[in-house]
Motif scaffolding. Sequence first.
Motif, mmCIF file in Angstrom:
data_model
loop_
_atom_site.group_PDB
_atom_site.id
_atom_site.type_symbol
_atom_site.label_atom_id
_atom_site.label_comp_id
_atom_site.label_asym_id
_atom_site.label_seq_id
_atom_site.Cartn_x
_atom_site.Cartn_y
_atom_site.Cartn_z
ATOM 1 N N VAL A 62 1.784 1.960 -6.626
ATOM 2 C CA VAL A 62 2.232 1.903 -5.232
ATOM 3 C C VAL A 62 2.906 3.234 -4.902
ATOM 4 O O VAL A 62 3.961 3.544 -5.459
ATOM 5 N N PRO A 63 2.327 4.036 -4.021
ATOM 6 C CA PRO A 63 2.983 5.301 -3.684
ATOM 7 C C PRO A 63 4.306 5.061 -2.970
ATOM 8 O O PRO A 63 4.366 4.251 -2.043
ATOM 9 N N SER A 112 0.466 12.241 -6.682
ATOM 10 C CA SER A 112 1.718 12.699 -6.081
ATOM 11 C C SER A 112 1.445 13.842 -5.117
ATOM 12 O O SER A 112 0.350 14.382 -5.057
ATOM 13 N N GLN A 113 2.463 14.200 -4.347
ATOM 14 C CA GLN A 113 2.397 15.394 -3.509
ATOM 15 C C GLN A 113 3.344 16.470 -4.042
ATOM 16 O O GLN A 113 3.572 17.485 -3.380
ATOM 17 N N ALA A 114 3.900 16.243 -5.220
ATOM 18 C CA ALA A 114 4.854 17.185 -5.792
ATOM 19 C C ALA A 114 4.166 18.499 -6.152
ATOM 20 O O ALA A 114 3.005 18.510 -6.580
ATOM 21 N N PRO A 115 4.874 19.629 -6.001
ATOM 22 C CA PRO A 115 4.323 20.903 -6.476
ATOM 23 C C PRO A 115 4.083 20.850 -7.988
ATOM 24 O O PRO A 115 4.884 20.287 -8.738
ATOM 25 N N VAL A 116 2.975 21.412 -8.428
ATOM 26 C CA VAL A 116 2.611 21.432 -9.850
ATOM 27 C C VAL A 116 2.397 22.874 -10.268
ATOM 28 O O VAL A 116 1.711 23.636 -9.574
ATOM 29 N N HIS A 117 2.990 23.260 -11.398
ATOM 30 C CA HIS A 117 2.751 24.591 -11.956
ATOM 31 C C HIS A 117 1.903 24.435 -13.216
ATOM 32 O O HIS A 117 2.221 23.640 -14.098
ATOM 33 N N ILE A 118 0.819 25.203 -13.273
ATOM 34 C CA ILE A 118 -0.137 25.120 -14.375
ATOM 35 C C ILE A 118 0.020 26.366 -15.232
ATOM 36 O O ILE A 118 -0.190 27.485 -14.753
ATOM 37 N N SER A 119 0.425 26.171 -16.469
ATOM 38 C CA SER A 119 0.618 27.306 -17.372
ATOM 39 C C SER A 119 -0.495 27.331 -18.409
ATOM 40 O O SER A 119 -1.171 26.336 -18.645
ATOM 41 N N GLY A 120 -0.655 28.474 -19.032
ATOM 42 C CA GLY A 120 -1.684 28.607 -20.060
ATOM 43 C C GLY A 120 -2.189 30.033 -20.136
ATOM 44 O O GLY A 120 -2.034 30.822 -19.195
ATOM 45 N N GLU A 121 -2.798 30.369 -21.241
ATOM 46 C CA GLU A 121 -3.308 31.721 -21.443
ATOM 47 C C GLU A 121 -4.467 32.014 -20.491
ATOM 48 O O GLU A 121 -5.064 31.104 -19.916
ATOM 49 N N GLN A 131 14.311 15.708 -7.777
ATOM 50 C CA GLN A 131 14.507 14.691 -8.815
ATOM 51 C C GLN A 131 13.640 13.464 -8.545
ATOM 52 O O GLN A 131 13.063 12.881 -9.464
ATOM 53 N N ALA A 132 13.524 13.074 -7.272
ATOM 54 C CA ALA A 132 12.686 11.929 -6.923
ATOM 55 C C ALA A 132 11.228 12.192 -7.271
ATOM 56 O O ALA A 132 10.527 11.316 -7.797
ATOM 57 N N LEU A 133 10.743 13.410 -6.998
ATOM 58 C CA LEU A 133 9.360 13.762 -7.322
ATOM 59 C C LEU A 133 9.124 13.725 -8.829
ATOM 60 O O LEU A 133 8.084 13.265 -9.302
ATOM 61 N N LYS A 134 10.098 14.208 -9.593
ATOM 62 C CA LYS A 134 9.959 14.189 -11.053
ATOM 63 C C LYS A 134 9.920 12.768 -11.594
ATOM 64 O O LYS A 134 9.278 12.490 -12.611
ATOM 65 N N LEU A 135 10.607 11.856 -10.931
ATOM 66 C CA LEU A 135 10.621 10.462 -11.376
ATOM 67 C C LEU A 135 9.348 9.720 -10.993
ATOM 68 O O LEU A 135 9.123 8.597 -11.452
ATOM 69 N N GLY A 136 8.521 10.331 -10.142
ATOM 70 C CA GLY A 136 7.259 9.699 -9.794
ATOM 71 C C GLY A 136 7.047 9.412 -8.331
ATOM 72 O O GLY A 136 6.057 8.777 -7.955
ATOM 73 N N ALA A 137 7.980 9.863 -7.449
ATOM 74 C CA ALA A 137 7.794 9.649 -6.014
ATOM 75 C C ALA A 137 6.562 10.399 -5.535
ATOM 76 O O ALA A 137 6.255 11.497 -6.004
ATOM 77 N N PHE A 138 5.874 9.800 -4.580
ATOM 78 C CA PHE A 138 4.683 10.408 -3.994
ATOM 79 C C PHE A 138 5.056 11.605 -3.130
ATOM 80 O O PHE A 138 4.403 12.643 -3.154
ATOM 81 N N ASP A 139 6.121 11.468 -2.360
ATOM 82 C CA ASP A 139 6.548 12.535 -1.453
ATOM 83 C C ASP A 139 7.961 12.214 -0.963
ATOM 84 O O ASP A 139 8.550 11.204 -1.363
ATOM 85 N N ASP A 142 0.814 -1.218 0.000
ATOM 86 C CA ASP A 142 0.000 0.000 0.000
ATOM 87 C C ASP A 142 0.843 1.262 0.000
ATOM 88 O O ASP A 142 0.371 2.337 -0.384
ATOM 89 N N ILE A 143 2.099 1.155 0.455
ATOM 90 C CA ILE A 143 3.029 2.279 0.440
ATOM 91 C C ILE A 143 4.438 1.721 0.549
ATOM 92 O O ILE A 143 4.648 0.642 1.119
ATOM 93 N N CYS A 144 5.383 2.457 -0.010
ATOM 94 C CA CYS A 144 6.792 2.068 0.060
ATOM 95 C C CYS A 144 7.594 3.263 0.571
ATOM 96 O O CYS A 144 7.413 4.387 0.095
ATOM 97 N N LEU A 145 8.456 3.027 1.570
ATOM 98 C CA LEU A 145 9.364 4.048 2.104
ATOM 99 C C LEU A 145 10.790 3.586 1.848
ATOM 100 O O LEU A 145 11.183 2.507 2.296
ATOM 101 N N THR A 146 11.567 4.367 1.103
ATOM 102 C CA THR A 146 12.915 3.934 0.766
ATOM 103 C C THR A 146 13.954 5.007 1.079
ATOM 104 O O THR A 146 13.721 6.205 0.852
ATOM 105 N N ASP A 147 15.082 4.553 1.609
ATOM 106 C CA ASP A 147 16.208 5.457 1.813
ATOM 107 C C ASP A 147 16.806 5.789 0.446
ATOM 108 O O ASP A 147 16.618 5.053 -0.533
ATOM 109 N N MET A 148 17.535 6.896 0.369
ATOM 110 C CA MET A 148 18.126 7.295 -0.905
ATOM 111 C C MET A 148 19.397 6.502 -1.199
ATOM 112 O O MET A 148 19.618 6.077 -2.338
ATOM 113 N N ARG A 149 20.205 6.256 -0.184
ATOM 114 C CA ARG A 149 21.466 5.537 -0.395
ATOM 115 C C ARG A 149 21.334 4.102 0.090
ATOM 116 O O ARG A 149 21.059 3.860 1.265
#
Length: 436
Positions: free
Chosen positions: A76-77, A152-161, A92-100, A49-56
């Motif tokens: 799986v978040p 995801s919990q990543a910040p999202v910027h919405i662009s457009g006219e 970088q982790a958020l861009k790759l698809g990490a939840f938080d 239901d969730i995965c918590l992983t260290d970076m190294r």
Amino acid sequence: MSKPVALIIDDEPDIRELLALTLGRMKVDTEVAGDVSSAKQKLASRRFDICLTDMRLPDGDGLELVAWMQKHAAGVPVAVITAHGNVETAVQALKLGAFDFISKPLDLQNLRNIVENALKLEDRRSDRETRLLGASPVIERLREMVDKVARSQAPVHISGESGTGKELVARLIHECGPRVDGPFVPVNCGAIPAELVESEFFGHRRGSFTGAVANKIGLVQSATGGTLFLDEIADLPLPMQVKLLRVIQEQTVRPVGAAAEESVDVRILSATHRNLGAMVASGSFREDLYYRINVIELHVPALRERDDDILLLAGHILERLGASAATLSPDAGQKLQRYHFPGNVRELENMLERAVTLCSGGTINESDLALQPGTNSEPQGTASVAGGLGDQIDDVQRQAIVAALEKTRYNKTAAAKLLGLTFRQLRYRIKKLGIE
């Protein structure tokens, strides 16, 4: 109902034990892995239901695992544990698809918030994304991206006219994600006077400045547990951009006049019709804030890029206006499909609202649309009835807006209230009508 199960991936036994104890108190069962290889085996053998992983990790890093999971354990978040202050890796982790992500040393309350949000995830797309109307390929892609980033919990910027529906997209991201039960707090950054922006965002303590007669909660704190949508973020003054960056990085705020900071749990969404990249280059927008809010960018297409959707949108707008007896004539429909729509969906809404009032016999004809003269849909060398009538209506609107602005000493917020408009509607009309 069976307990949720989390996979903890860390090569330090003390960290694994701390995480397992914390999740256990939340009624979450845990399995552990000490490296990337064993984590992949566990993820391939059962659903977590969730995965918590260290970076190294001994045989790789968390970024590699996050990327692998997007293909082999999609849905799986995964939250990554980063070294304190390592902002670039977290982004970088958020861009790759990490939840938080969560930084060391571990803040257990922050950890609990992350786990609770991850466990709330479910597919909310079918009911809510129908509000993002259209069958064009660009809208289909936008719907898919909304569904993806909502998890995801990543910040999202919405662009457009202007007028494309950026706030609608932000609301859908909120409603399709785990924070749907929390508040959605939209903030028009350009509508707050510069001298009040810090107090409005972070709140203040009684007596902290002249006029502060009581404690006041800020907009950021009011969004705790939910989503803060910063519309027209390009209008934020530079000093406030520094303070907003700290909120995003530290998840803390300090009310004006307060002695200590307060923890907040908010997701940041932002939008603007301006070119933030160009503003960074000119020095009018901070580069570090730009990269933090723009972890994921969604572009909302202009209406002219999705002209196949125009009649579908027009039908929906007429239904929403309660104009069930009003229909578009064939010539009016063709005219709409040929029109350039510089004001996008908002212009289409205003145009049809006006046409319903002007039309007779329940049919909206080409002459009822009052298209702006000089567009690619107007015949050259002719003065259309629609254009002439549209000019007269625009003149009436212009006079009313100027009178309201003069009466309120050009306080746009007060003028909008006087006219019965929202601030956004007033700003749109000021721009459209060329009022300085």
